[in-house]
Write a protein that holds these residues in place. Sequence first.
Motif, PDB file in Angstrom:
ATOM      1  N   ASP A  16       0.832  -1.193   0.000  1.00  0.00           N
ATOM      2  CA  ASP A  16       0.000   0.000   0.000  1.00  0.00           C
ATOM      3  C   ASP A  16       0.871   1.251   0.000  1.00  0.00           C
ATOM      4  O   ASP A  16       1.149   1.818   1.056  1.00  0.00           O
ATOM      5  N   ARG A  18       0.167   4.112  -0.674  1.00  0.00           N
ATOM      6  CA  ARG A  18      -0.577   5.311  -0.285  1.00  0.00           C
ATOM      7  C   ARG A  18      -0.449   5.607   1.202  1.00  0.00           C
ATOM      8  O   ARG A  18      -0.847   6.671   1.661  1.00  0.00           O
ATOM      9  N   ASN A  51       6.059   5.379  -8.002  1.00  0.00           N
ATOM     10  CA  ASN A  51       4.718   5.144  -7.470  1.00  0.00           C
ATOM     11  C   ASN A  51       3.790   5.393  -8.634  1.00  0.00           C
ATOM     12  O   ASN A  51       3.903   6.413  -9.304  1.00  0.00           O
ATOM     13  N   ARG A  52       2.892   4.464  -8.892  1.00  0.00           N
ATOM     14  CA  ARG A  52       2.057   4.629 -10.067  1.00  0.00           C
ATOM     15  C   ARG A  52       0.660   4.084  -9.820  1.00  0.00           C
ATOM     16  O   ARG A  52       0.446   3.271  -8.924  1.00  0.00           O
ATOM     17  N   ALA A  53      -0.248   4.538 -10.652  1.00  0.00           N
ATOM     18  CA  ALA A  53      -1.606   4.024 -10.619  1.00  0.00           C
ATOM     19  C   ALA A  53      -1.662   2.775 -11.489  1.00  0.00           C
ATOM     20  O   ALA A  53      -1.125   2.759 -12.593  1.00  0.00           O
ATOM     21  N   VAL A  54      -2.264   1.728 -10.983  1.00  0.00           N
ATOM     22  CA  VAL A  54      -2.471   0.514 -11.765  1.00  0.00           C
ATOM     23  C   VAL A  54      -3.927   0.538 -12.205  1.00  0.00           C
ATOM     24  O   VAL A  54      -4.840   0.464 -11.379  1.00  0.00           O
ATOM     25  N   ILE A  55      -4.127   0.680 -13.492  1.00  0.00           N
ATOM     26  CA  ILE A  55      -5.476   0.856 -14.042  1.00  0.00           C
ATOM     27  C   ILE A  55      -5.963  -0.459 -14.631  1.00  0.00           C
ATOM     28  O   ILE A  55      -5.235  -1.127 -15.368  1.00  0.00           O
ATOM     29  N   ASP A  56      -7.173  -0.820 -14.307  1.00  0.00           N
ATOM     30  CA  ASP A  56      -7.787  -2.011 -14.876  1.00  0.00           C
ATOM     31  C   ASP A  56      -8.289  -1.652 -16.264  1.00  0.00           C
ATOM     32  O   ASP A  56      -9.321  -1.020 -16.420  1.00  0.00           O
ATOM     33  N   TRP A  57      -7.519  -2.040 -17.296  1.00  0.00           N
ATOM     34  CA  TRP A  57      -7.894  -1.640 -18.643  1.00  0.00           C
ATOM     35  C   TRP A  57      -9.188  -2.298 -19.090  1.00  0.00           C
ATOM     36  O   TRP A  57      -9.881  -1.785 -19.943  1.00  0.00           O
TER      37      TRP A  57
END
Length: 151
Positions: A16, A18, A51-57
């Motif tokens: 986590d 964040r 640190n990155r956003a993992v996007i559910d494509w």
Amino acid sequence: MLDDTDRRILRHYQHDPRLGPADLAELAGVTPATCARRLDKMQASGVIRANRAVIDWRALGYEVEVSLRITLDKTQPRAFDEFMQDARKVPDVVEIQTFLGRVDLRLSVIARDMAHYQQIYRSAILTLPHIADIEALMHVARIKSDEGLPL
């Protein structure tokens, strides 16, 4: 090298990122100042790259994933460089890997549906330079996808 304190911080941080320094410090059993200093040190040394956003494509309407195993015409001296330069420009290619062996590269391609994939394949993939052979593997299910390390 990392010590046990760094590993404890990373173990919680990777699950986590964040978490604020105070919460992360509490979980890792260190003071917030120690935690912040060690995180800064690990970022500066390249242990923590981003640190990155993992996007559910799939949530964005992409339902098809295909792995393309590509063999290049290695009689051309700049085949790898020219292929990778052009492949990086294809927005639907989300990953490029290189290999030693019979297959030179693997491209991971996403598309909204099969018609969209066919359009990408014909207009963007087949036009890439120096392809000697290509094999498409249709993705069926992701069984495990874990970027966390066993710290």
